[in-house]
Motif scaffolding. Sequence first.
Motif, mmCIF file in Angstrom:
data_model
loop_
_atom_site.group_PDB
_atom_site.id
_atom_site.type_symbol
_atom_site.label_atom_id
_atom_site.label_comp_id
_atom_site.label_asym_id
_atom_site.label_seq_id
_atom_site.Cartn_x
_atom_site.Cartn_y
_atom_site.Cartn_z
ATOM 1 N N LEU A 25 66.226 13.114 -42.533
ATOM 2 C CA LEU A 25 65.024 12.317 -42.247
ATOM 3 C C LEU A 25 65.184 11.529 -40.945
ATOM 4 N N ALA A 26 66.330 10.906 -40.777
ATOM 5 C CA ALA A 26 66.572 10.150 -39.550
ATOM 6 C C ALA A 26 66.527 11.071 -38.333
ATOM 7 N N ASP A 27 67.138 12.247 -38.442
ATOM 8 C CA ASP A 27 67.129 13.203 -37.333
ATOM 9 C C ASP A 27 65.720 13.685 -37.011
ATOM 10 N N ALA A 28 64.830 13.653 -38.016
ATOM 11 C CA ALA A 28 63.433 14.063 -37.801
ATOM 12 C C ALA A 28 62.581 12.910 -37.287
ATOM 13 N N LEU B 167 56.927 15.863 -42.353
ATOM 14 C CA LEU B 167 55.817 15.096 -42.917
ATOM 15 C C LEU B 167 56.292 13.718 -43.366
ATOM 16 N N LEU B 168 57.393 13.664 -44.108
ATOM 17 C CA LEU B 168 57.902 12.380 -44.571
ATOM 18 C C LEU B 168 58.327 11.498 -43.399
ATOM 19 N N ALA B 169 58.920 12.089 -42.381
ATOM 20 C CA ALA B 169 59.302 11.315 -41.199
ATOM 21 C C ALA B 169 58.062 10.703 -40.541
ATOM 22 N N SER C 148 72.394 11.457 -49.465
ATOM 23 C CA SER C 148 73.060 11.061 -48.222
ATOM 24 C C SER C 148 72.736 12.060 -47.109
ATOM 25 N N LEU C 149 72.662 13.325 -47.467
ATOM 26 C CA LEU C 149 72.302 14.359 -46.496
ATOM 27 C C LEU C 149 70.831 14.258 -46.119
#
Length: 128
Positions: free
Chosen positions: A120-123, A89-91, A114-115
């Motif tokens: 998020l980037a991966d999503a 959702l945030l992505a 950091s994780l």
Amino acid sequence: MTVFIVKLGSPRLPGEGLRLGTVRRPPRGVPKAELAARDWYDLWFPALAPSADTLKQWKADPSPAHWPAFAKRYRAEMDAPDARHTIALLAALSHRTDFSVGCYCADEAHCHRSLLRTLLADAGALMG
């Protein structure tokens, strides 16, 4: 539009948007009515915070040697269906509006944010 990863309590970045506090507990001694004005967060969002047990284990010995174990536990928690949906959702929202997520930790390299940045980037989130 982007997601910013921030240290809660730090001055806001220009265009940062809504600030989400992805922390287990609100800051001590700060009245709820003053959280946003003092640059903590606009909305408390503990769904992406480490569990109380994971956080307790990390705080018992926050040495670099124990970081991999913390990271593994946190990633496993974020792999649960509700957390995966929240991250997705945030992505998706990052393609429509600016917002930020954050934590209190001084050192992002040894903080769940950091994780969360990577998750998020991966999503597919647009990162600031």
